[in-house]
Design a protein around this motif. Structure first.
Motif, PDB file in Angstrom:
ATOM      1  N   VAL A  49       0.848  -1.196   0.000  1.00 52.09           N
ATOM      2  CA  VAL A  49       0.000   0.000   0.000  1.00 52.09           C
ATOM      3  C   VAL A  49       0.883   1.246   0.000  1.00 52.09           C
ATOM      4  CG1 VAL A  49      -1.718   1.312   1.308  1.00 52.09           C
ATOM      5  CG2 VAL A  49      -1.926  -1.170   1.121  1.00 52.09           C
ATOM      6  N   GLY A  50       0.531   2.156  -0.891  1.00 49.14           N
ATOM      7  CA  GLY A  50       1.300   3.392  -1.031  1.00 49.14           C
ATOM      8  C   GLY A  50       2.318   3.322  -2.148  1.00 49.14           C
ATOM      9  N   GLU A 103      -7.928   3.725  -2.041  1.00 51.96           N
ATOM     10  CA  GLU A 103      -8.645   2.596  -2.648  1.00 51.96           C
ATOM     11  C   GLU A 103      -8.606   1.375  -1.720  1.00 51.96           C
ATOM     12  OE1 GLU A 103     -10.556   0.835  -6.143  1.00 51.96           O
ATOM     13  OE2 GLU A 103     -10.042   2.908  -5.710  1.00 51.96           O
ATOM     14  N   PHE A 104      -7.460   1.100  -1.166  1.00 55.34           N
ATOM     15  CA  PHE A 104      -7.279  -0.023  -0.242  1.00 55.34           C
ATOM     16  C   PHE A 104      -8.238   0.099   0.947  1.00 55.34           C
ATOM     17  CE2 PHE A 104      -5.121  -1.766   3.537  1.00 55.34           C
ATOM     18  CZ  PHE A 104      -4.893  -3.073   3.131  1.00 55.34           C
ATOM     19  N   ALA A 130      -0.947 -10.082  -7.626  1.00 54.48           N
ATOM     20  CA  ALA A 130      -0.164  -9.142  -8.430  1.00 54.48           C
ATOM     21  C   ALA A 130       0.687  -8.230  -7.541  1.00 54.48           C
ATOM     22  CB  ALA A 130      -1.072  -8.311  -9.316  1.00 54.48           C
ATOM     23  N   ALA A 131       0.103  -7.744  -6.448  1.00 52.95           N
ATOM     24  CA  ALA A 131       0.835  -6.848  -5.540  1.00 52.95           C
ATOM     25  C   ALA A 131       2.007  -7.555  -4.871  1.00 52.95           C
ATOM     26  CB  ALA A 131      -0.116  -6.269  -4.480  1.00 52.95           C
TER      27      ALA A 131
END
Length: 193
Positions: free
Chosen positions: A61-62, A69-70, A188-189
């Protein structure tokens, strides 16, 4: 060259989706109901799966995932599950929780001359495979939307529901599609991280 993921520009794509909907509906109809609660069959179990997914994405995140969005997805998912526990219980009572495919993706569906062939189910963990029949088809709906757009995805879901007699609140289909998209985003992340 016969995988569904490579046929999105084929003029017969809608027909392929209709045949797949029939195949999946017939498969689901052949299965026995599962009444034992599994993580993918209860609101609390799904909340735990969402939470584990959010935890896995958190380091990205970030950088890879937008924080706003998260947080929005986390709030929407947890609010929905907190309010809809009886819906999942009712669907289990109706016999809509079954030992399904668990990993319906366009890459693993092949359109052959005598009909579709669907490969590569989740064999390694019952907790990810035993779920609502709607969650099973929602995985493919999400993948078709990603590859070909919203109209073909809606066609697939409508055709499946028509053939299976499946009725549900629209919010439940949205939840399952969102969950499947979230899992894909997590994978994917983690790959980017």
């Amino acid at each position: 060259d016969r995988s569904l993921s490579r046929l999105t520009a084929d003029p017969r794509f809608d027909d392929h989706l209709r045949h797949i909907a029939h195949t999946v509906a017939a498969f689901h109809a052949s299965l026995d109901a599962v009444t034992t609660p599994y993580p993918m069959t209860t609101a609390s179990g799904l909340a735990g799966l969402w939470a584990a997914s959010f935890e896995a994405i958190e380091p990205s995140v970030g950088e890879v995932v937008d924080r706003t969005e998260f947080e929005r997805v986390r709030d929407l998912a947890s609010t929905y599950l907190a309010q809809c526990g009886p819906l999942f219980d009712r669907r289990r009572e109706l016999g809509l929780m079954r030992d399904v495919h668990g990993d319906l993706t366009a890459d693993d569906i092949f359109i052959l001359d005598d009909g579709p062939r669907i490969l590569d189910c989740i064999a390694f963990d019952d907790d990810y495979r035993i779920s609502d029949v709607l969650a099973d088809i929602a995985f493919l709906v999400m993948d078709v939307e990603r590859l070909a757009g919203q109209r073909p995805a809606q066609l697939l879901l409508q055709r499946y529901c028509s053939l299976s007699g499946e009725h549900h609140p629209a919010s439940l289909a949205h939840h399952y599609v969102a969950y499947r998209a979230h899992v894909r985003a997590k994978v994917a992340a983690i790959g980017e991280g």
